[in-house]
Write an enzyme that holds these catalytic residues in place. Sequence first.
Site, PDB file in Angstrom:
ATOM      1  N   ASN A   8       0.870  -1.176   0.000  1.00  0.00           N
ATOM      2  CA  ASN A   8       0.000   0.000   0.000  1.00  0.00           C
ATOM      3  C   ASN A   8       0.906   1.224   0.000  1.00  0.00           C
ATOM      4  O   ASN A   8       1.496   1.555   1.027  1.00  0.00           O
ATOM      5  CB  ASN A   8      -0.891  -0.026   1.251  1.00  0.00           C
ATOM      6  N   LYS A  10       0.069   4.243  -0.268  1.00  0.00           N
ATOM      7  CA  LYS A  10      -0.566   5.445   0.288  1.00  0.00           C
ATOM      8  C   LYS A  10      -0.327   6.628  -0.666  1.00  0.00           C
ATOM      9  O   LYS A  10      -0.341   6.444  -1.872  1.00  0.00           O
ATOM     10  CB  LYS A  10      -0.064   5.727   1.698  1.00  0.00           C
ATOM     11  N   HIS A  91      -9.345   1.124   4.849  1.00  0.00           N
ATOM     12  CA  HIS A  91      -8.065   1.293   5.550  1.00  0.00           C
ATOM     13  C   HIS A  91      -8.290   2.251   6.720  1.00  0.00           C
ATOM     14  O   HIS A  91      -9.089   3.184   6.633  1.00  0.00           O
ATOM     15  CB  HIS A  91      -7.013   1.846   4.588  1.00  0.00           C
ATOM     16  N   GLU A  93      -6.692   4.663   7.755  1.00  0.00           N
ATOM     17  CA  GLU A  93      -6.480   6.076   7.440  1.00  0.00           C
ATOM     18  C   GLU A  93      -7.710   6.662   6.742  1.00  0.00           C
ATOM     19  O   GLU A  93      -8.017   7.846   6.909  1.00  0.00           O
ATOM     20  CB  GLU A  93      -5.204   6.238   6.598  1.00  0.00           C
ATOM     21  N   GLU A 158      -5.255  -5.028  10.540  1.00  0.00           N
ATOM     22  CA  GLU A 158      -4.201  -4.029  10.751  1.00  0.00           C
ATOM     23  C   GLU A 158      -4.482  -3.255  12.035  1.00  0.00           C
ATOM     24  O   GLU A 158      -5.279  -2.307  12.023  1.00  0.00           O
ATOM     25  CB  GLU A 158      -4.178  -3.043   9.583  1.00  0.00           C
ATOM     26  N   GLY A 164       2.725   2.045  10.664  1.00  0.00           N
ATOM     27  CA  GLY A 164       3.711   3.114  10.523  1.00  0.00           C
ATOM     28  C   GLY A 164       4.439   3.471  11.803  1.00  0.00           C
ATOM     29  O   GLY A 164       5.118   4.491  11.862  1.00  0.00           O
ATOM     30  N   SER A 203       3.567  -2.391  10.286  1.00  0.00           N
ATOM     31  CA  SER A 203       5.021  -2.431  10.536  1.00  0.00           C
ATOM     32  C   SER A 203       5.665  -3.762  10.179  1.00  0.00           C
ATOM     33  O   SER A 203       6.577  -4.219  10.880  1.00  0.00           O
ATOM     34  CB  SER A 203       5.324  -2.032  11.986  1.00  0.00           C
TER      35      SER A 203
END
Length: 242
Positions: A8, A10, A91, A93, A158, A164, A203
């Site tokens: 991904n 992003k 996701h 985000e 996730e 991250g 991660s």
Amino acid sequence: MRQMIAGNWKMNGTLAGLAGFAAPLASGVDGVDLLICPPFPLIGPMIAAFAGAPVAVGAQDCAVEVAGAHTGDVSAALLAEIGASHVILGHSERRADHGERSAVVRDKARTAAAAGLIPIICIGETLAERESGEAETVVRAQLAGSVPDGFAGLIAYEPVWAIGTGKTPTVADVAAMHASIRASLKKQLGDAGTTMLILYGGSVKPGNAAELLAIPDVGGALIGGASLEADDFLAIAQAAQR
Ligand code: PEP
């Protein structure tokens, strides 16, 4: 079962960098499915860069609606037409930055599947939810709300706090959560739920990939930061189970 290693990107990546990224991945990795999801404008050029290579290209989102007056949105049908194979949906985000609720994710998954895309539905708890012992309840609720009846895509677990951050759950925690997700999928989808790939994301790096990918019911990985460097992505894919 073949594992999938999915990247991904992003809001990262450049047109100028595509050829250099694609070259080391051109032969793929035996026994492992590879997928990269770059920003929308790079999907077509990335498909061209991987022409003939065993690397699929997908999107990071699509519209709920099929077509029409929805400025700034991108339809699943157009993504499929240009050759995207998968679409990441829900996701964390997007859930956080765009207020996407599970019901919207479920409707996007229906639209995407109808257009011929394979949805990857993301779920995962926040740190506060994990610390208060609610992680499995939250994830089960996200699954129930985000996965439509008859779903035939993938799930990505996730934990939000692992994305991250360089932090990962313990092997035991990943195993427990994937087992819980598997049980929910079987209940919700019957036979289809027994074999559906459940990716782990958060991660994943070359140094921890082998340990994470060996956990029962981990069907592969969804990779953010480490998917931007071809060598790191390749090293993770080489750690996949075959
Ligand atoms: C992600 O955003 O899906 C992700 C897993 O990111 P990272 O690998 O950078 O934690």
